[in-house]
Design a protein around this motif. Sequence first.
Motif, PDB file in Angstrom:
ATOM      1  N   MET A   1       0.832  -1.195   0.000  1.00  0.00           N
ATOM      2  CA  MET A   1       0.000   0.000   0.000  1.00  0.00           C
ATOM      3  C   MET A   1       0.871   1.250   0.000  1.00  0.00           C
ATOM      4  O   MET A   1       1.803   1.369   0.787  1.00  0.00           O
TER       5      MET A   1
ATOM      6  N   VAL B   1       0.437   7.757   2.049  1.00  0.00           N
ATOM      7  CA  VAL B   1       0.132   9.140   1.701  1.00  0.00           C
ATOM      8  C   VAL B   1       1.155  10.035   2.373  1.00  0.00           C
ATOM      9  O   VAL B   1       1.406   9.922   3.573  1.00  0.00           O
ATOM     10  N   ARG B   2       1.755  10.920   1.600  1.00  0.00           N
ATOM     11  CA  ARG B   2       2.770  11.799   2.175  1.00  0.00           C
ATOM     12  C   ARG B   2       2.113  12.911   2.978  1.00  0.00           C
ATOM     13  O   ARG B   2       1.119  13.494   2.566  1.00  0.00           O
ATOM     14  N   GLY B   3       2.669  13.211   4.105  1.00  0.00           N
ATOM     15  CA  GLY B   3       2.146  14.257   4.963  1.00  0.00           C
ATOM     16  C   GLY B   3       2.522  15.631   4.451  1.00  0.00           C
ATOM     17  O   GLY B   3       3.361  15.773   3.573  1.00  0.00           O
TER      18      GLY B   3
END
Lengths: 537, 181
Positions: B1, B4-6
């Motif tokens: 998976m 998601v980048r912060g």
Amino acid sequence: MTLLRRQARAEVIESDICIIGSGITAALVAEKLVEERPARIVVVEAGDDTVPLAERSAHRARFVAYGESPWGRDHIDGMTADGIQSRSMQVGGLAMHWGGVTPRFSPEDFRVKSLFGVGHDWPVAYEELDPFYHEAERRIGVAGEQGPPGLDPRGNPFPMPPIPLTYNLALLKRWTDSAGIAMWSQPSAKNSVAYGGRAVCCRNDTCAPVCPVGAKYSPDFTWNALRASRRVELVPRTLVRRLVVEDGSNRIARAEAVRRDRGGANGSPVHFRARTFVVAAGYAWSPHLLLLSRSDRFPQGIANRSGMVGKYMTGHRNVFAFVKLPLRLYPGMNEQHSLVTKQFMRPSKLDRYVRHDLRVWESSVGRRPRLKGDDGAVLLGDALLADWRRRSTEGTARVRAYYDVIPDRESALTLNESAKNAYGDPQPRLTFRDSPESAALRAHTEDSIKALFQRMARAGNGEILRSGVDDFQDHPAGGCRMGDDPASSVVDSYGRAHDHENLFVVGAPTSVSGGCANATLTFLAVALRQATAIGRE
Amino acid sequence: MERVRGPRAILAAIATPSQRSPNAALIQALGDAVLPVELGAGGVTRAVAEFQRWMDGYNPGAEANHGYGTGRIGQLPADPRPQWRSQLAALDADARRTGRPFSDLPRERRQALVRAALHNERGDALPNPLLARHVALALLAHFYDSPAATDLCYEAQIGRQQCRPLSAQRQEPVALVRNGR
């Protein structure tokens, strides 16, 4: 809250109510059920959790700068339809991307057969849906302006004052007034005042695909509250592959699913057992699941004794134009807000049938900077800016009309055996088709709307820059059509499957027709009415 | 998976120079040549700096926003910066053949070199800057796509795509303040 026990092969999760899908319809149905009765509610979502609100401003910045997707992994490889289907499979579903436009259908949309002799009536009337429309408006927070009551009847006022007209839209409203068209502020699920613990809209103008401040409703807000209250268990990354009917009865016994984040490439099997199952997976994945659930006993899939699962897929097409007007407009004030009217929802019985909405936006079409002047010479420095200014002294309006398309029985979702996902399940194929009566009306309808645009342009001393027809059906729905007759529908008006007493399908898939306006609020009103029956189970 | 980048990682990616951008002096000289004088020297420098930051933050092949009603997942284009760097070098080489580096040429002569380079480009619009085939066109497209450029064109404080009070949208945008903004 949830009883979890290990079995030899599949994990089992038990509940009173199992909701499949976590889009906007599922969110509101779950919220209502939680309020109305104590019950163990489990929600199963194939996709991942979505991007938290706190991160959306940074994601939006990259969307604006580069066109990057602001939603991270919002889709699953191999899970896609052949045909119109947006890729948004995550907690919150497609309404994480939506524009937040929330008109109601008009009363006539539900009675086109009775009133105009075309298509099919819905088994529920506007008047019955009015309180559920209001409930939906209250739950998601809709800012709206009451239109003329004769055209825009409602039992209760909007929960929020309207998004104000921009300076541009006020000028355009004067123009449409001069053309004899009464228009008003489009209702929107965007905060015109602080509402639901969320911020006021500040015109970032990227409502679709992403609102960075949370002023636009999205279903994750509801899920966050429900999960925090521990009154709903939401199970993400878990794909329901089929519903299984109990031996010796027609009740659904379990939903067989796979946890995508466990068990390697094949996932880890999990069975959801419940007293009531609610399929709330939207227009594509709801009928798809029913068809996938075929077995020796139900070779056409479940809830499909009528053969109607996947049939009568519906939507509406639009005719659009860009109109040059002698008005000083300022593109960019709030490009996603619009005027709307329902003036064209009631054709005279003496005229040939044409029904449509009408919306008007500011636009920058024909007013954008260009590289070369009329003589073909490259423009640099002040010359390019001067050329842009010269071409921007007048304005452009974007106009668009969604018109009624009457679906054919064979406007259908079917299983595409040549395209399978990672688990071997065939994916949906969507083929939209107008009914013969609708096909016969198409040219007349589109010509009538174009003639209206011409009349509007003349009223404003303007001219049509360009016009066209978007040749696809927007706001798709259907596939599990509701009706009173089990021979011609899949569910009753409360979403209960004719064939399975403990199976409900809610929202968009149960629509009879696509109406002439953005349809999400109607899906929600229908689903909230359906939730009253689910709550009585 | 895929994770998601912060926001911190994303903002860091925007803010950190990658050393892959074209030569700063050359790009400034290009900006002086093609952007409107009306911006003033400070305005041109700001526009060029924003173009540089934008280039530095680009992530080739990132997943593109996928449109409504389509199942297609697209990727952003390949990195245009190597080509743009070569084009800047070519402008400089052309200038040096006349005896002076590009950045030392009078503005009109720099413009003449750029006009020749853009002669075959489509004229009725400016492209998505990521798809610009020439660095000069990319710089123009990036600037003219900005809220500041729209304000300059309309000589009004519209503030397109920026957070603004909702109630203020009723009023005609106030005039742009010259040389003070």
